[in-house]
Design a protein around this motif. Structure first.
Motif, PDB file in Angstrom:
ATOM      1  N   UNK A   1      94.150 104.626  41.946  1.00 34.03           N
ATOM      2  CA  UNK A   1      94.705 105.911  42.414  1.00 34.03           C
ATOM      3  C   UNK A   1      94.238 106.994  41.487  1.00 34.03           C
ATOM      4  N   UNK A   2      94.676 106.769  39.909  1.00 31.54           N
ATOM      5  CA  UNK A   2      94.387 107.833  39.113  1.00 31.54           C
ATOM      6  C   UNK A   2      92.870 108.206  39.091  1.00 31.54           C
ATOM      7  N   UNK A   3      91.873 107.031  38.895  1.00 32.93           N
ATOM      8  CA  UNK A   3      90.580 107.325  39.222  1.00 32.93           C
ATOM      9  C   UNK A   3      90.127 107.913  40.421  1.00 32.93           C
ATOM     10  N   UNK A   4      90.486 107.856  41.419  1.00 27.37           N
ATOM     11  CA  UNK A   4      90.125 108.493  42.744  1.00 27.37           C
ATOM     12  C   UNK A   4      90.710 110.000  42.664  1.00 27.37           C
ATOM     13  N   UNK A   5      91.912 110.165  41.997  1.00 24.18           N
ATOM     14  CA  UNK A   5      92.355 111.427  42.036  1.00 24.18           C
ATOM     15  C   UNK A   5      91.464 112.262  40.917  1.00 24.18           C
ATOM     16  N   UNK A   6      91.466 111.653  39.624  1.00 19.83           N
ATOM     17  CA  UNK A   6      90.482 112.187  38.647  1.00 19.83           C
ATOM     18  C   UNK A   6      89.042 112.797  38.920  1.00 19.83           C
ATOM     19  N   UNK A   7      88.483 111.744  40.024  1.00 20.67           N
ATOM     20  CA  UNK A   7      87.026 112.004  40.417  1.00 20.67           C
ATOM     21  C   UNK A   7      86.914 111.603  41.788  1.00 20.67           C
ATOM     22  N   UNK A   8      87.482 112.602  42.575  1.00 18.34           N
ATOM     23  CA  UNK A   8      87.444 111.898  44.043  1.00 18.34           C
ATOM     24  C   UNK A   8      85.737 111.873  44.705  1.00 18.34           C
ATOM     25  N   UNK A   9      85.543 111.205  45.678  1.00 21.32           N
ATOM     26  CA  UNK A   9      84.391 111.298  46.311  1.00 21.32           C
ATOM     27  C   UNK A   9      83.793 112.623  46.364  1.00 21.32           C
ATOM     28  N   UNK A  10      82.469 112.973  46.311  1.00 18.72           N
ATOM     29  CA  UNK A  10      81.814 114.327  46.480  1.00 18.72           C
ATOM     30  C   UNK A  10      80.472 114.065  47.344  1.00 18.72           C
ATOM     31  N   UNK A  11      80.212 114.835  47.886  1.00 19.68           N
ATOM     32  CA  UNK A  11      78.641 114.510  48.495  1.00 19.68           C
ATOM     33  C   UNK A  11      77.810 114.729  47.353  1.00 19.68           C
ATOM     34  N   UNK A  12      77.931 115.379  46.169  1.00 19.73           N
ATOM     35  CA  UNK A  12      76.861 115.181  45.034  1.00 19.73           C
ATOM     36  C   UNK A  12      76.898 113.891  44.728  1.00 19.73           C
ATOM     37  N   UNK A  13      77.681 112.966  44.956  1.00 20.07           N
ATOM     38  CA  UNK A  13      77.660 111.660  44.285  1.00 20.07           C
ATOM     39  C   UNK A  13      76.465 110.832  44.893  1.00 20.07           C
ATOM     40  N   UNK A  14      75.648 111.581  45.890  1.00 19.32           N
ATOM     41  CA  UNK A  14      74.533 111.145  46.541  1.00 19.32           C
ATOM     42  C   UNK A  14      74.622 110.779  48.261  1.00 19.32           C
ATOM     43  N   UNK A  15      75.889 110.994  48.776  1.00 20.81           N
ATOM     44  CA  UNK A  15      75.899 110.822  50.156  1.00 20.81           C
ATOM     45  C   UNK A  15      75.121 112.057  50.865  1.00 20.81           C
ATOM     46  N   UNK A  16      74.759 111.689  51.820  1.00 14.33           N
ATOM     47  CA  UNK A  16      74.124 112.411  52.986  1.00 14.33           C
ATOM     48  C   UNK A  16      75.178 113.171  53.894  1.00 14.33           C
ATOM     49  N   UNK A  17      76.305 112.378  54.061  1.00 16.30           N
ATOM     50  CA  UNK A  17      77.363 112.799  54.755  1.00 16.30           C
ATOM     51  C   UNK A  17      78.708 112.096  54.205  1.00 16.30           C
ATOM     52  N   UNK A  18      79.800 112.934  54.074  1.00 15.05           N
ATOM     53  CA  UNK A  18      81.086 112.474  53.376  1.00 15.05           C
ATOM     54  C   UNK A  18      82.376 112.834  54.510  1.00 15.05           C
ATOM     55  N   UNK A  19      82.895 111.888  54.781  1.00 15.00           N
ATOM     56  CA  UNK A  19      84.100 112.077  55.652  1.00 15.00           C
ATOM     57  C   UNK A  19      85.446 111.576  55.023  1.00 15.00           C
ATOM     58  N   UNK A  20      86.402 112.284  54.907  1.00 19.48           N
ATOM     59  CA  UNK A  20      87.750 111.983  54.313  1.00 19.48           C
ATOM     60  C   UNK A  20      88.679 111.758  55.431  1.00 19.48           C
ATOM     61  N   UNK A  21      89.139 110.486  55.491  1.00 20.93           N
ATOM     62  CA  UNK A  21      90.151 110.188  56.692  1.00 20.93           C
ATOM     63  C   UNK A  21      91.504 109.836  56.236  1.00 20.93           C
ATOM     64  N   UNK A  22      92.453 110.121  57.094  1.00 20.55           N
ATOM     65  CA  UNK A  22      93.615 109.787  56.425  1.00 20.55           C
ATOM     66  C   UNK A  22      93.881 108.384  56.879  1.00 20.55           C
TER      67      UNK A  22
END
Length: 155
Positions: free
Chosen positions: A131-152
């Motif tokens: 959880x800390x790892x995700x909060x410190x470095x959340x997924x970003x489009x710049x990670x290399x995705x063409x599309x990024x969705x954040x779902x609840x």
């Protein structure tokens, strides 16, 4: 187009449940799951094993998916940015041309609660660390995705 759906989330966030729903919607999709790979290689999904051995199997399954031109779901926690980027680079190197990141952003307390009801439980301190790892470095489009969705993932 070789499409990879790249799941991201804590243990108990709903990744595997979402993957199964996606497979039910389109049974022709393939699933590459690190838990299934650990089960296959080591006889138990809970055995972490040598990452290089697991990664080699991920690569083989990715290659097969691209060769079969199958939309593929990658089910792994992918909590660390460095590991996400390595997996994205691997996917691109074997021929995936479109990557959709799906971040199941589920409250950590709910993940811990769900984890307590699972047959194979992940130690609570591991979930907190991820959880800390995700909060410190959340997924970003710049990670290399063409599309990024954040779902609840709490529903």
């Amino acid at each position: 187009m070789a499409h990879l759906i790249f799941l991201i989330g804590l243990p108990g966030s709903g990744k595997s449940y979402s993957a199964q729903k996606m497979l039910a919607e389109k049974p022709q999709r393939l699933l590459v799951s690190t838990d299934a790979i650990r089960e296959q290689l080591f006889g138990d999904a809970g055995i972490q094993g040598a990452w290089l051995v697991i990664e080699k199997e991920i690569r083989q399954q990715f290659v097969q998916a691209v060769q079969q031109e199958k939309e593929t779901i990658y089910d792994a926690t992918n909590a660390q940015r460095r590991h996400r980027r390595e997996a994205i680079a691997l996917a691109r190197s074997v021929g995936f041309t479109y990557l959709t990141g799906v971040w199941l952003d589920t409250p950590v307390q709910l993940c811990i609660e769900r984890n307590q009801h699972r047959q194979r439980q992940v130690p609570e301190e591991i979930i907190w660390r991820m959880s800390r790892q995700l909060n410190d470095a959340p997924p970003r489009i710049e990670d290399g995705f063409d599309r990024l969705m954040r779902l609840d993932g709490s529903s």
